[in-house]
Design a protein around this motif. Structure first.
Motif, PDB file in Angstrom:
ATOM      1  N   SER A   1       0.835  -1.205   0.000  1.00 41.36           N
ATOM      2  CA  SER A   1       0.000   0.000   0.000  1.00 41.36           C
ATOM      3  C   SER A   1       0.870   1.257   0.000  1.00 41.36           C
ATOM      4  O   SER A   1       0.486   2.283  -0.531  1.00 41.36           O
ATOM      5  N   LYS A   2       2.068   1.151   0.569  1.00 41.43           N
ATOM      6  CA  LYS A   2       2.953   2.325   0.601  1.00 41.43           C
ATOM      7  C   LYS A   2       3.318   2.732  -0.838  1.00 41.43           C
ATOM      8  O   LYS A   2       3.336   3.909  -1.186  1.00 41.43           O
ATOM      9  N   GLU A   3       3.579   1.700  -1.655  1.00 36.54           N
ATOM     10  CA  GLU A   3       3.983   1.966  -3.033  1.00 36.54           C
ATOM     11  C   GLU A   3       2.852   2.567  -3.850  1.00 36.54           C
ATOM     12  O   GLU A   3       2.996   3.618  -4.456  1.00 36.54           O
TER      13      GLU A   3
ATOM     14  N   ASN B   1      -0.020   3.837  -2.882  1.00 35.69           N
ATOM     15  CA  ASN B   1      -0.538   5.096  -2.349  1.00 35.69           C
ATOM     16  C   ASN B   1       0.353   6.268  -2.740  1.00 35.69           C
ATOM     17  O   ASN B   1      -0.139   7.342  -3.070  1.00 35.69           O
TER      18      ASN B   1
ATOM     19  N   LEU C   1     -10.898   5.123  -1.855  1.00 34.19           N
ATOM     20  CA  LEU C   1      -9.509   5.322  -2.292  1.00 34.19           C
ATOM     21  C   LEU C   1      -9.006   6.700  -1.860  1.00 34.19           C
ATOM     22  O   LEU C   1      -7.892   6.843  -1.349  1.00 34.19           O
TER      23      LEU C   1
ATOM     24  N   LYS D   1      -8.217   6.738   1.797  1.00 35.71           N
ATOM     25  CA  LYS D   1      -6.992   5.993   2.122  1.00 35.71           C
ATOM     26  C   LYS D   1      -5.766   6.819   1.759  1.00 35.71           C
ATOM     27  O   LYS D   1      -4.785   6.864   2.503  1.00 35.71           O
ATOM     28  N   VAL D   2      -5.806   7.457   0.576  1.00 46.01           N
ATOM     29  CA  VAL D   2      -4.645   8.233   0.142  1.00 46.01           C
ATOM     30  C   VAL D   2      -4.452   9.465   1.028  1.00 46.01           C
ATOM     31  O   VAL D   2      -3.336   9.839   1.362  1.00 46.01           O
TER      32      VAL D   2
ATOM     33  N   PHE E   1      -2.797   8.356   4.116  1.00 43.20           N
ATOM     34  CA  PHE E   1      -1.392   8.083   3.804  1.00 43.20           C
ATOM     35  C   PHE E   1      -0.603   9.395   3.768  1.00 43.20           C
ATOM     36  O   PHE E   1       0.488   9.500   4.306  1.00 43.20           O
TER      37      PHE E   1
ATOM     38  N   ARG F   1      -0.125  10.678   7.310  1.00 38.73           N
ATOM     39  CA  ARG F   1       0.875   9.879   8.024  1.00 38.73           C
ATOM     40  C   ARG F   1       2.281  10.281   7.586  1.00 38.73           C
ATOM     41  O   ARG F   1       3.188  10.436   8.394  1.00 38.73           O
TER      42      ARG F   1
ATOM     43  N   ASP G   1       8.373   9.789  -2.753  1.00 38.99           N
ATOM     44  CA  ASP G   1       8.775   8.399  -2.604  1.00 38.99           C
ATOM     45  C   ASP G   1      10.168   8.138  -3.162  1.00 38.99           C
ATOM     46  O   ASP G   1      10.605   7.003  -3.233  1.00 38.99           O
TER      47      ASP G   1
END
Lengths: 195, 308
Positions: free
Chosen positions: A15-17, A19, B55, B58-59, B62, B65, B291
């Motif tokens: 989910s980290k990827e 998201n 969705l 959830k994003v 994320f 966080r 990321d």
């Protein structure tokens, strides 16, 4: 973020990827999508909703490897936004400012544009309210099924031993939703007006 | 729900054109089917709406966080900076002679290197000392190797520009955290292993000489280019390092792309006066991708350079 890396992240089960990839898309492409939708006549608050519906479709297509790289991911997303905007405006009985012909018409858009039975947004909202009354398990199974997940994958996400259990749960939840809809006279009358 | 499967096939675009035509005709003539169709389509649209909201939530979660985690890291970083400043100030106040400080720094560094766990910055003097030691070793091991000061450093030998010190420090930190041999020790080409051995012995000119023939090799090109870039950087040939890492970044490798972007950025940082625009552009690209494997390092590097 490069296209290939983005696809790889969206397909990654972590989910980290995925998201982070979705987050990146929102940060970088939302403004372009907004411009496209505004040019058709969609207001901002609605545009955001349509953007997320389109992003869910895109995510699903990439994850299920249905996106075969026809055009770029971005043009594919903008194509879905465009289709959904036109569809939503039609359903809400609003006028379309301009038809943006130069936008890429992808497979998704072509396939769906020929649906000529228009269901108003008001009816969808009523169904949405009823849907929200279902328990979380039902909501999850119905969402996964509509997104095109196989019963095997749904069973796995529920940690069921047999795929049949997922199919049964899906069937029961569909029935439950249908019973709730059919017991709502207001919705039934609205639908009957469309006949 | 007696038409469920049929409608499902239509909505899922699983019907042939003839079937679709037939279905549409039936839809206009059979009111039961039409009502069922309207219900099923409305349900599908409502569920799609639910999926999109799910969705989005959830994003959003994320994102929050991530922001909290970054905030914690920033606080930790600031605490560390504060602590090291305090220690530095204490050392100065206690009046320790400079040479002694350098000596203790170097020996600390050795201990840290063997622990492979610290991020203590190295002083300017230490870098010059290290560089000289490396060059001496180079000369001893390979007398034919002509000792020449690279043009980049000729004027700044006594006092390298501070951005160069930051870049070199950061580079050495990265090197400590990456296993030089990578995971290809057993498979790498025997001829290229001469370049690896030279790298392990810090013979930068030899690394470049041995790796250069593999620059366009179909299998070993990436390994060779990375070695050349890293050796050029440590030999203070920053422009060559930047060109080499730029070539690597353009290969768009999924596995090592982030790392090469990082090395390219460090090369730009070392010649910041000439490549400020390139540095800004690349750092903005990396910081635009939360990321990116080197996101935090780039953030820190930019901060370090801004302090100068």
């Amino acid at each position: 973020m490069r296209e290939k890396r983005l696809i790889k992240k969206l397909q990654n089960p972590s989910s980290k990827e995925y998201n982070s990839a979705i987050l990146w898309i929102e940060d970088n492409w939302f403004q372009d999508a907004l411009r496209v939708m505004k040019s058709i006549g969609v207001e901002r608050h609605l545009a955001e909703e349509i953007f997320w519906e389109s992003l869910t479709n895109l995510y699903q297509s990439v994850k299920e490897k249905k996106f075969e790289g026809k055009g770029t991911l971005k043009s594919y997303l903008l194509g879905i936004c465009r289709y959904k905007s036109l569809d939503r405006l039609k359903r809400e009985g609003k006028s379309i400012i301009s038809y943006v012909a130069e936008l890429p018409v992808d497979e998704y858009t072509r396939k769906k544009e020929d649906d000529d039975i228009i269901i108003s947004e008001e009816i969808v909202e009523l169904f949405y309210e009823i849907l929200n009354k279902l328990d979380e398990k039902c909501k999850k199974v119905l969402t996964l099924a509509v997104q095109g997940y196989s019963m095997a994958k749904i069973a796995k996400s529920f940690k069921f031993d047999r795929n049949q259990s997922a199919a049964t749960l899906n069937y029961r939840c569909r029935n439950k939703l249908r019973e709730m809809v059919e017991s709502d006279q207001f919705i039934l009358n609205k639908l009957k007006k469309l006949l | 729900m007696k038409y469920y499967e049929k409608i499902n096939r239509y909505l899922g675009k699983e019907m042939s054109e003839d079937e679709q035509k037939e279905f549409k005709e039936e839809l206009y003539n059979n009111s039961d089917l039409k009502l069922e169709f309207l219900m099923q389509k409305s349900e599908t649209l409502a569920i799609e709406k639910l999926a999109a909201k799910d969705l989005k939530n959830k994003v959003r979660e994320f994102r929050n966080r991530n922001a909290q985690r970054r905030k914690k890291l920033l606080i930790l970083f600031l605490l560390l900076v504060g602590l090291s400043t305090l220690i530095g100030a204490l050392l100065i106040i206690t009046g320790k002679p400079k040479a002694e400080i350098i000596e203790s720094n170097t020996s600390d560094q050795n201990v840290i290197n063997s622990d492979n766990s610290s991020e203590t910055p190295i002083s300017t003097d230490t870098i010059i000392d290290n560089q000289e030691t490396l060059e001496n070793t180079d000369e001893e091991l390979n007398p034919e190797n002509e000792r020449k000061s690279p043009p980049d450093t000729q004027q700044t030998k006594d006092q390298p520009p501070s951005h160069q010190v930051v870049a070199m420090n950061t580079f050495l930190e990265t090197e400590r955290s990456i296993n030089l041999k990578g995971d290809d020790t057993n498979t790498r080409d025997k001829s290229l292993s001469r370049a690896y051995t030279a790298y392990e012995n810090k013979l930068w000119n030899n690394v470049i000489e041995f790796a250069e023939p593999f620059r366009n090799d179909s299998i070993w090109s990436l390994n060779a280019l990375e070695l050349i870039g890293k050796a050029a950087f440590q030999d203070f040939q920053f422009t060559k390092a930047a060109d080499t890492f730029f070539e690597l970044v353009n290969k768009e490798d999924l596995l090592y792309g982030d790392r090469w972007e990082w090395y390219l950025l460090l090369s730009y940082a070392a010649i910041l006066n000439e490549r400020k625009d390139d540095f800004d552009q690349l750092s903005n690209i990396i910081l635009g991708d939360p990321d990116h494997s080197y996101f935090l390092k780039v953030d820190k590097l930019k901060n370090d350079l801004n302090f100068l």
